[in-house]
Design a protein around this motif. Structure first.
Motif, PDB file in Angstrom:
ATOM      1  N   ASN A   1      36.681 -36.547 -60.636  1.00 48.49           N
ATOM      2  CA  ASN A   1      35.394 -37.114 -60.265  1.00 48.49           C
ATOM      3  C   ASN A   1      34.299 -36.810 -61.289  1.00 48.49           C
ATOM      4  O   ASN A   1      33.139 -37.101 -61.051  1.00 48.49           O
ATOM      5  N   SER A   2      34.662 -36.241 -62.430  1.00 42.93           N
ATOM      6  CA  SER A   2      33.654 -35.889 -63.431  1.00 42.93           C
ATOM      7  C   SER A   2      33.209 -37.133 -64.198  1.00 42.93           C
ATOM      8  O   SER A   2      33.810 -38.209 -64.097  1.00 42.93           O
ATOM      9  N   ALA A   3      32.175 -36.995 -64.980  1.00 41.12           N
ATOM     10  CA  ALA A   3      31.609 -38.109 -65.738  1.00 41.12           C
ATOM     11  C   ALA A   3      32.585 -38.573 -66.810  1.00 41.12           C
ATOM     12  O   ALA A   3      33.396 -37.799 -67.327  1.00 41.12           O
ATOM     13  N   ALA A   4      32.472 -39.846 -67.159  1.00 42.19           N
ATOM     14  CA  ALA A   4      33.352 -40.413 -68.176  1.00 42.19           C
ATOM     15  C   ALA A   4      33.044 -39.770 -69.522  1.00 42.19           C
ATOM     16  O   ALA A   4      31.891 -39.578 -69.890  1.00 42.19           O
ATOM     17  N   GLY A   5      34.076 -39.414 -70.266  1.00 45.57           N
ATOM     18  CA  GLY A   5      33.911 -38.818 -71.576  1.00 45.57           C
ATOM     19  C   GLY A   5      33.810 -37.305 -71.563  1.00 45.57           C
ATOM     20  O   GLY A   5      33.791 -36.686 -72.615  1.00 45.57           O
TER      21      GLY A   5
END
Length: 187
Positions: free
Chosen positions: A32-36
């Motif tokens: 669920n973390s941010a992209a990249g």
């Protein structure tokens, strides 16, 4: 412990080979973390386990991870030979990059030396007579020489400002400071 995120980031960039993965956080929470963003893991080969923690061989050295900081370990097929090969390959790439950087700096230095030599050869230096001196008596017409920073003229405003400033420094009398401010405003 402060170097752990730095080492993890370097390992993600430098080590494309599959390795044992030492997860420092839950892998499910990373989905669920941010992209990249990079996951919190270290890839390397487990060398030894003792009371201190896990001794992990990574590209560039060895890291000791405490057992409390490791959440989960996934085993992959990476050996110490593969790590050594990756280190030698990255060392060769680094050496060629350093050589090209040194050659570029040497070329820039040569170009700079050529420009300096051309500039110094094109215009000879000549002695020039000074137009006025500080010891010369003041002229009757007030003028200001911006090169020397000297105001000439016996009753010039600049001479009065100079006299007021000297009187202020010597006596610290507020009247001279007031006079100096008034003269500055009249410029």
């Amino acid at each position: 412990m402060r170097y752990l995120p730095l080492i993890a980031g370097v390992l993600l960039i430098c080590a494309p080979a599959k390795a044992d993965k030492f997860w420092l956080t839950d892998p499910e929470s990373q989905q669920n973390s941010a992209a990249g963003s990079s996951p919190h893991l270290i890839q390397g080969v487990l060398v030894a386990t003792d009371d201190e923690g896990y001794h992990v061989r990574i590209v560039g050295g060895e890291v000791v991870l405490s057992k409390q900081s490791v959440f989960k370990i996934e085993k992959d097929g990476l050996s110490l030979d593969a790590i050594v090969k990756a280190e030698t390959a990255s060392k060769q790439v680094g050496e060629t990059a350093n050589e090209s950087r040194r050659a570029g700096k040497a070329a820039q230095q040569r170009m700079r030396d050529v420009r300096i030599a051309e500039a110094s050869a094109s215009r000879p230096a000549k002695a020039v007579e000074a137009s006025s001196s500080r010891s010369a008596p003041p002229a009757t017409t007030p003028s200001f020489d911006p090169v020397l920073g000297v105001a000439s003229g016996y009753n010039s405003q600049y001479a009065m400002m100079h006299d007021a400033q000297i009187a202020w420094v010597l006596t610290k009398d507020r009247r001279y400071m007031t006079l100096l401010r008034q003269l500055r405003r009249m410029r």
